[in-house]
Design an enzyme around this catalytic site. Structure first.
Site, PDB file in Angstrom:
ATOM      1  N   LEU A 189     -55.540   1.279 137.519  1.00 37.86           N
ATOM      2  CA  LEU A 189     -55.497  -0.283 136.108  1.00 37.86           C
ATOM      3  C   LEU A 189     -54.838   1.267 134.492  1.00 37.86           C
ATOM      4  O   LEU A 189     -55.118   1.492 133.748  1.00 37.86           O
ATOM      5  CB  LEU A 189     -56.878   0.076 135.395  1.00 37.86           C
ATOM      6  CG  LEU A 189     -57.217  -1.671 135.573  1.00 37.86           C
ATOM      7  CD1 LEU A 189     -56.772  -1.764 137.608  1.00 37.86           C
ATOM      8  CD2 LEU A 189     -58.288  -1.652 135.192  1.00 37.86           C
ATOM      9  N   THR A 226     -61.396   0.486 129.827  1.00 40.34           N
ATOM     10  CA  THR A 226     -60.324   0.779 131.237  1.00 40.34           C
ATOM     11  C   THR A 226     -59.751   2.074 129.894  1.00 40.34           C
ATOM     12  O   THR A 226     -60.083   3.171 130.288  1.00 40.34           O
ATOM     13  CB  THR A 226     -58.737  -0.105 131.278  1.00 40.34           C
ATOM     14  OG1 THR A 226     -59.323  -0.410 132.025  1.00 40.34           O
ATOM     15  CG2 THR A 226     -57.903   1.089 131.798  1.00 40.34           C
ATOM     16  N   HIS A 229     -63.479   4.757 129.778  1.00 38.58           N
ATOM     17  CA  HIS A 229     -63.096   4.676 130.738  1.00 38.58           C
ATOM     18  C   HIS A 229     -62.962   5.991 130.609  1.00 38.58           C
ATOM     19  O   HIS A 229     -62.951   7.338 131.353  1.00 38.58           O
ATOM     20  CB  HIS A 229     -63.189   4.095 132.241  1.00 38.58           C
ATOM     21  CG  HIS A 229     -63.500   4.665 133.411  1.00 38.58           C
ATOM     22  ND1 HIS A 229     -64.551   5.157 134.243  1.00 38.58           N
ATOM     23  CD2 HIS A 229     -61.781   5.634 134.099  1.00 38.58           C
ATOM     24  CE1 HIS A 229     -64.375   5.599 135.287  1.00 38.58           C
ATOM     25  NE2 HIS A 229     -62.745   6.007 135.887  1.00 38.58           N
ATOM     26  N   GLU A 230     -60.838   6.192 130.228  1.00 35.44           N
ATOM     27  CA  GLU A 230     -60.228   7.118 130.924  1.00 35.44           C
ATOM     28  C   GLU A 230     -60.613   8.351 129.638  1.00 35.44           C
ATOM     29  O   GLU A 230     -60.171   9.124 129.717  1.00 35.44           O
ATOM     30  CB  GLU A 230     -58.559   6.475 130.913  1.00 35.44           C
ATOM     31  CG  GLU A 230     -58.322   5.807 131.695  1.00 35.44           C
ATOM     32  CD  GLU A 230     -58.142   6.125 133.652  1.00 35.44           C
ATOM     33  OE1 GLU A 230     -58.993   7.282 133.692  1.00 35.44           O
ATOM     34  OE2 GLU A 230     -58.635   5.343 134.354  1.00 35.44           O
ATOM     35  N   HIS A 233     -62.819  10.612 130.927  1.00 35.70           N
ATOM     36  CA  HIS A 233     -62.474  11.408 131.854  1.00 35.70           C
ATOM     37  C   HIS A 233     -61.344  12.690 130.843  1.00 35.70           C
ATOM     38  O   HIS A 233     -62.063  14.096 130.516  1.00 35.70           O
ATOM     39  CB  HIS A 233     -61.528  10.931 132.655  1.00 35.70           C
ATOM     40  CG  HIS A 233     -61.619  10.214 133.597  1.00 35.70           C
ATOM     41  ND1 HIS A 233     -62.875  11.445 134.420  1.00 35.70           N
ATOM     42  CD2 HIS A 233     -61.211   9.022 134.362  1.00 35.70           C
ATOM     43  CE1 HIS A 233     -63.242  10.446 135.647  1.00 35.70           C
ATOM     44  NE2 HIS A 233     -61.967   8.571 135.276  1.00 35.70           N
ATOM     45  N   HIS A 239     -66.151  10.396 137.562  1.00 32.92           N
ATOM     46  CA  HIS A 239     -66.914   9.241 137.682  1.00 32.92           C
ATOM     47  C   HIS A 239     -68.330   9.974 138.482  1.00 32.92           C
ATOM     48  O   HIS A 239     -68.624  10.791 138.547  1.00 32.92           O
ATOM     49  CB  HIS A 239     -66.174   9.249 139.173  1.00 32.92           C
ATOM     50  CG  HIS A 239     -65.104   8.568 138.734  1.00 32.92           C
ATOM     51  ND1 HIS A 239     -64.128   8.567 140.074  1.00 32.92           N
ATOM     52  CD2 HIS A 239     -64.313   7.400 138.222  1.00 32.92           C
ATOM     53  CE1 HIS A 239     -62.458   8.113 139.120  1.00 32.92           C
ATOM     54  NE2 HIS A 239     -62.885   7.625 138.160  1.00 32.92           N
ATOM     55  N   ASP A 249     -71.935  14.249 139.774  1.00 33.72           N
ATOM     56  CA  ASP A 249     -70.956  14.137 138.109  1.00 33.72           C
ATOM     57  C   ASP A 249     -71.486  14.820 137.397  1.00 33.72           C
ATOM     58  O   ASP A 249     -70.465  15.848 136.296  1.00 33.72           O
ATOM     59  CB  ASP A 249     -71.340  12.619 137.395  1.00 33.72           C
ATOM     60  CG  ASP A 249     -72.639  12.661 136.816  1.00 33.72           C
ATOM     61  OD1 ASP A 249     -73.398  13.203 137.570  1.00 33.72           O
ATOM     62  OD2 ASP A 249     -72.842  11.173 136.435  1.00 33.72           O
ATOM     63  N   ASP A 290     -64.739  -4.561 132.598  1.00 31.67           N
ATOM     64  CA  ASP A 290     -65.153  -4.231 131.377  1.00 31.67           C
ATOM     65  C   ASP A 290     -66.417  -5.167 130.914  1.00 31.67           C
ATOM     66  O   ASP A 290     -67.292  -4.145 130.227  1.00 31.67           O
ATOM     67  CB  ASP A 290     -63.858  -5.321 130.991  1.00 31.67           C
ATOM     68  CG  ASP A 290     -62.633  -4.289 131.402  1.00 31.67           C
ATOM     69  OD1 ASP A 290     -63.298  -2.859 131.725  1.00 31.67           O
ATOM     70  OD2 ASP A 290     -61.767  -4.405 129.679  1.00 31.67           O
TER      71      ASP A 290
END
Length: 319
Positions: A189, A226, A229-230, A233, A239, A249, A290
Site C-alpha cells: 500500500l 495509509t 500510517h506512513e 513512520h 510499527h 516500538d 482504515d
C-alpha cells in the site's frame, strides 16, 4: 504498558529487523485485502547499502531519548507546526492520474488524524482514553507535480524518486514533505523513509488506490489512513508490534503486541506477551483496516515532538 529502554545497540537491532510483507499477488490491478507497508523492508535495504545510516539513526534515537518531553518550537501557524506537502503523481492510466480533489482529500485526512479531529477519535476505548493524543501538526498542499510513465509498477527501490529512472526528484525535501502517488506492486500500500536517510529519497510513497477518500481509492483502505500510517513512520514512529514477536516500538504507553493485526479486531484483543495486555489495535501504527485505526498515543506524540525540536532530525521543518 511497557517500559522502554533505549540504547544504541537495541536501536540498531530494531532497525535491522525485517517485517514479512506477504501478499500473494503482484498484479497491477488486484486490490490488497490486507495492509502491507514496506517501510521496514526499505530501511533494511538502506542499512545494507549504507552502513553509516545505522550510526545516524542511533544518534537520532539517543537524541530522542533525551528530548521526549520537549515541546514543538520554531515555525508555527496558528500555534502549530505547518508542513508543506508536495505530491508527485506518476501515472500510466487515467485512474492513476489522481485528481486534485482526491489529493486534497488526503491532506484533509492528515489534518484530522494528526489533530484528533477525526470523527472516530471518540471511539477510543476507556482503557486508552488517558493516553490518546492530539499530535498538533497541520499539513498544507504546496504543489502537485504530474508525470506520465509507461511503467506498470515501481517497486520499493525508490525509483519513483529518481529522474534518471523515470521518476520525479523530491522538491525541497528538508523543508517540504514529498509524497509520491504511483503503483508500487507486490500488494504494498505504501512506505516511508525514516528520519536519518538521504534527503534525495526522503518522503512517503502511496499507491493511488489507497490515496485519499475518492477517485481510485478502494475499501478497506479508502479512508486515507495509509498516508497517516506512513507519515507516522516519516515522523519516526515504528510499527506498534516493533517488527518482532512481542517487540518494542520504543514508546512507553503502547501495549506490547504479539504481532501485527489485520481487519478490524474485536475489542478487547489480548496479547499473549508478558502480562497479556489488551492490544491497542486501533493505533495508526498497527496494520488494521482504515476503519479500525483512529488514534496516536501521548508517547508517540512525544517521540514525534523530539524530531522537530532544535537539533532534531526534522528541525528544519520547524524553522
Amino acid at each position: 504498558m511497557k517500559k522502554v529502554i533505549i540504547s544504541a545497540c537495541a536501536a540498531l537491532l530494531l532497525f535491522a529487523c525485517q517485517n514479512d510483507q506477504s501478499e500473494n499477488t503482484n498484479s497491477e490491478t488486484a486490490i490488497a485485502s490486507r495492509r502491507a507497508c514496506a517501510s521496514q523492508d526499505v530501511l533494511h535495504a538502506q542499512l545494507k547499502a549504507d552502513p553509516s545510516l545505522a550510526i545516524r539513526m542511533n544518534e537520532i534515537e539517543a537524541f530522542t531519548a533525551k528530548h521526549l518531553s520537549s515541546n514543538f518550537t520554531g515555525r508555527l501557524v496558528n500555534g502549530k507546526i505547518e508542513i508543506p506537502v508536495v505530491v508527485n503523481v506518476l501515472y500510466r492510466t487515467t485512474a492513476q492520474n489522481i485528481s486534485d480533489a482526491q489529493i486534497q482529500s488526503q491532506i484533509d485526512v492528515l489534518n484530522k488524524d494528526f489533530n484528533a479531529l477525526n470523527s472516530d477519535y471518540n471511539n477510543v476505548p476507556a482503557l486508552f482514553a488517558g493516553v490518546k493524543a492530539n499530535i498538533g501538526i497541520t499539513f498544507v498542499l504546496d504543489q502537485v507535480i504530474r508525470k506520465s510513465t509507461t511503467k506498470t509498477s515501481w517497486g520499493t527501490n525508490d525509483a519513483m524518486k529518481k529522474t534518471a529512472q523515470g521518476g520525479i526528484a523530491p522538491t525541497s525535501p528538508t523543508t517540504k514533505l514529498n509524497m509520491w502517488s504511483c503503483t508500487i506492486g507486490g500488494g504494498i500500500l505504501g512506505y516511508a523513509q525514516f528520519p536519518g536517510g538521504a534527503s534525495s529519497t526522503d518522503g512517503v510513497v502511496i499507491d493511488p488506490r489507497y490515496f485519499g477518500l475518492s477517485g481510485s481509492a478502494n475499501a478497506p483502505f479508502n479512508l486515507g489512513r495509509t498516508a497517516t500510517h506512513e507519515v507516522g513512520h516519516w515522523m519516526n514512529l515504528r510499527h506498534i508490534w516493533g517488527d518482532a514477536t512481542c517487540g518494542s516500538d520504543l514508546v512507553a504507553d503502547t501495549p506490547t503486541h504479539n504481532e501485527e493485526n489485520y481487519g478490524i479486531p474485536a475489542y478487547p484483543h489480548y496479547s499473549t506477551c508478558s502480562g497479556t495486555p489488551v492490544e491497542m489495535t486501533m493505533n495508526y501504527m498497527d496494520y488494521v483496516d482504515d476503519a479500525g485505526m483512529y488514534m496516536f498515543s501521548a508517547g508517540q506524540k512525544s517521540r514525534i515532538a523530539a524530531i522537530f525540536t532544535s537539533g532534531g532530525a526534522r528541525a528544519s521543518f520547524a524553522q
